[in-house]
Design a protein around this motif. Sequence first.
Motif, PDB file in Angstrom:
ATOM      1  N   VAL A  96     -33.040  23.138 -78.269  1.00 13.95           N
ATOM      2  CA  VAL A  96     -33.737  21.586 -78.290  1.00 13.95           C
ATOM      3  C   VAL A  96     -33.683  20.890 -76.888  1.00 13.95           C
ATOM      4  N   TRP A  97     -32.925  21.281 -76.065  1.00 12.70           N
ATOM      5  CA  TRP A  97     -33.039  20.593 -75.266  1.00 12.70           C
ATOM      6  C   TRP A  97     -33.803  20.884 -74.104  1.00 12.70           C
ATOM      7  N   ASN A  98     -34.798  22.631 -74.284  1.00 14.48           N
ATOM      8  CA  ASN A  98     -36.246  23.298 -73.841  1.00 14.48           C
ATOM      9  C   ASN A  98     -37.130  22.329 -74.138  1.00 14.48           C
ATOM     10  N   GLY A  99     -36.616  22.530 -76.028  1.00  8.28           N
ATOM     11  CA  GLY A  99     -38.120  21.938 -76.892  1.00  8.28           C
ATOM     12  C   GLY A  99     -38.293  20.255 -76.045  1.00  8.28           C
ATOM     13  N   VAL A 100     -36.985  19.792 -75.428  1.00  7.70           N
ATOM     14  CA  VAL A 100     -37.059  17.777 -75.214  1.00  7.70           C
ATOM     15  C   VAL A 100     -37.913  17.827 -73.666  1.00  7.70           C
ATOM     16  N   VAL A 101     -37.379  18.887 -73.150  1.00  5.24           N
ATOM     17  CA  VAL A 101     -37.999  19.069 -71.644  1.00  5.24           C
ATOM     18  C   VAL A 101     -39.836  19.725 -71.158  1.00  5.24           C
ATOM     19  N   ASP A 102     -40.733  20.140 -72.707  1.00  3.79           N
ATOM     20  CA  ASP A 102     -41.330  20.451 -72.932  1.00  3.79           C
ATOM     21  C   ASP A 102     -42.333  19.532 -73.065  1.00  3.79           C
ATOM     22  N   HIS A 103     -41.476  18.625 -74.396  1.00  4.62           N
ATOM     23  CA  HIS A 103     -42.182  17.508 -74.206  1.00  4.62           C
ATOM     24  C   HIS A 103     -42.466  15.997 -73.095  1.00  4.62           C
ATOM     25  N   ILE A 104     -41.119  16.288 -72.489  1.00  3.91           N
ATOM     26  CA  ILE A 104     -40.798  15.167 -71.224  1.00  3.91           C
ATOM     27  C   ILE A 104     -42.778  15.772 -70.569  1.00  3.91           C
ATOM     28  N   LYS A 105     -42.498  17.102 -69.932  1.00  4.55           N
ATOM     29  CA  LYS A 105     -43.604  17.882 -69.429  1.00  4.55           C
ATOM     30  C   LYS A 105     -45.036  18.156 -69.880  1.00  4.55           C
ATOM     31  N   ASP A 106     -45.344  17.894 -71.214  1.00  2.87           N
ATOM     32  CA  ASP A 106     -46.476  17.594 -71.773  1.00  2.87           C
ATOM     33  C   ASP A 106     -47.196  16.161 -71.753  1.00  2.87           C
ATOM     34  N   LYS A 107     -45.938  14.647 -71.628  1.00  5.08           N
ATOM     35  CA  LYS A 107     -46.379  13.778 -71.532  1.00  5.08           C
ATOM     36  C   LYS A 107     -46.664  12.663 -70.465  1.00  5.08           C
ATOM     37  N   PHE A 108     -46.160  13.592 -69.686  1.00  6.14           N
ATOM     38  CA  PHE A 108     -46.037  13.052 -68.331  1.00  6.14           C
ATOM     39  C   PHE A 108     -45.430  14.229 -67.399  1.00  6.14           C
ATOM     40  N   PRO A 109     -46.753  14.922 -67.109  1.00  6.67           N
ATOM     41  CA  PRO A 109     -46.682  15.964 -66.137  1.00  6.67           C
ATOM     42  C   PRO A 109     -46.828  15.911 -64.637  1.00  6.67           C
ATOM     43  N   ASP A 110     -46.829  16.811 -64.323  1.00  6.57           N
ATOM     44  CA  ASP A 110     -46.294  16.277 -62.381  1.00  6.57           C
ATOM     45  C   ASP A 110     -46.181  15.845 -61.668  1.00  6.57           C
ATOM     46  N   ARG A 111     -45.065  14.497 -62.786  1.00  4.82           N
ATOM     47  CA  ARG A 111     -44.602  13.332 -61.252  1.00  4.82           C
ATOM     48  C   ARG A 111     -43.630  13.532 -60.976  1.00  4.82           C
ATOM     49  N   GLY A 112     -42.896  14.605 -60.534  1.00  2.00           N
ATOM     50  CA  GLY A 112     -41.404  14.819 -60.112  1.00  2.00           C
ATOM     51  C   GLY A 112     -40.170  13.563 -60.011  1.00  2.00           C
ATOM     52  N   ILE A 113     -40.403  13.735 -61.541  1.00  2.00           N
ATOM     53  CA  ILE A 113     -38.993  12.433 -61.803  1.00  2.00           C
ATOM     54  C   ILE A 113     -38.067  13.764 -61.889  1.00  2.00           C
ATOM     55  N   LYS A 114     -36.786  13.156 -61.359  1.00  2.00           N
ATOM     56  CA  LYS A 114     -35.780  14.234 -61.988  1.00  2.00           C
ATOM     57  C   LYS A 114     -34.916  13.170 -63.270  1.00  2.00           C
ATOM     58  N   TYR A 115     -34.717  14.040 -64.650  1.00  2.00           N
ATOM     59  CA  TYR A 115     -34.004  13.500 -65.442  1.00  2.00           C
ATOM     60  C   TYR A 115     -32.532  14.205 -66.056  1.00  2.00           C
ATOM     61  N   SER A 116     -32.258  13.827 -66.117  1.00  2.00           N
ATOM     62  CA  SER A 116     -30.510  13.927 -66.978  1.00  2.00           C
ATOM     63  C   SER A 116     -30.650  14.108 -68.428  1.00  2.00           C
ATOM     64  N   ILE A 117     -30.663  15.464 -68.787  1.00  2.00           N
ATOM     65  CA  ILE A 117     -30.712  15.731 -70.528  1.00  2.00           C
ATOM     66  C   ILE A 117     -29.543  15.763 -70.804  1.00  2.00           C
ATOM     67  N   GLU A 118     -29.019  15.534 -72.083  1.00  2.00           N
ATOM     68  CA  GLU A 118     -27.862  16.096 -72.680  1.00  2.00           C
ATOM     69  C   GLU A 118     -28.471  16.274 -74.258  1.00  2.00           C
ATOM     70  N   VAL A 119     -28.125  17.363 -74.451  1.00  2.00           N
ATOM     71  CA  VAL A 119     -28.035  17.691 -76.022  1.00  2.00           C
ATOM     72  C   VAL A 119     -27.415  17.448 -77.096  1.00  2.00           C
ATOM     73  N   GLU A 120     -26.688  16.939 -77.697  1.00  2.00           N
ATOM     74  CA  GLU A 120     -25.421  17.561 -78.661  1.00  2.00           C
ATOM     75  C   GLU A 120     -26.289  17.843 -80.423  1.00  2.00           C
ATOM     76  N   ILE A 121     -25.637  18.979 -80.068  1.00  2.00           N
ATOM     77  CA  ILE A 121     -26.040  19.291 -82.021  1.00  2.00           C
ATOM     78  C   ILE A 121     -24.183  19.479 -82.688  1.00  2.00           C
ATOM     79  N   GLN A 122     -24.257  18.876 -83.728  1.00  2.00           N
ATOM     80  CA  GLN A 122     -23.544  19.018 -85.054  1.00  2.00           C
ATOM     81  C   GLN A 122     -23.531  19.958 -86.094  1.00  2.00           C
TER      82      GLN A 122
END
Length: 137
Positions: A96-122
């Motif tokens: 899921v974490w990788n899927g979120v990163v892929d989504h951001i890359k697709d939506k806003f490619p090559d912006r050079g913005i640092k994201y902190s991403i946390e995924v919690e799965i229960q």
Amino acid sequence: KFHTGHRQIGYPGHCAYVHGHTWRGKVEITCEEFPRDDLDMALDFGDLKRVMRQFDHRMIVTAADKTFLNPELFEPEGVIVIPGKGPSVENVAHFVWNGVVDHIKDKFPDRGIKYSIEVEIQETDNNFFSVWNAATV
């Protein structure tokens, strides 16, 4: 939340058998600067939910589970293949974490913005796993 089945091949206990859970997921994203789309939104929460909802009413397997990968036995549309040795809550969280990163890359490619991403799965009432990492997109 999403409903799915899995099994842990080679596990020395009852988790080796096919079973299911009502899983819950949480995605938290922070960054100092958000890119904006035409609607002045950084990310559409519906898009992030779809990263997890792709699992809903499907079997989660890895490449080692040859039974569920056999199209003569199971419909391929009903199976999600993830990396790793088994479809553990840890591997689902990383997927899921990788899927979120892929989504951001697709939506806003090559912006050079640092994201902190946390995924919690229960996985169950007592089993949680969280992945936190930074990604520059």
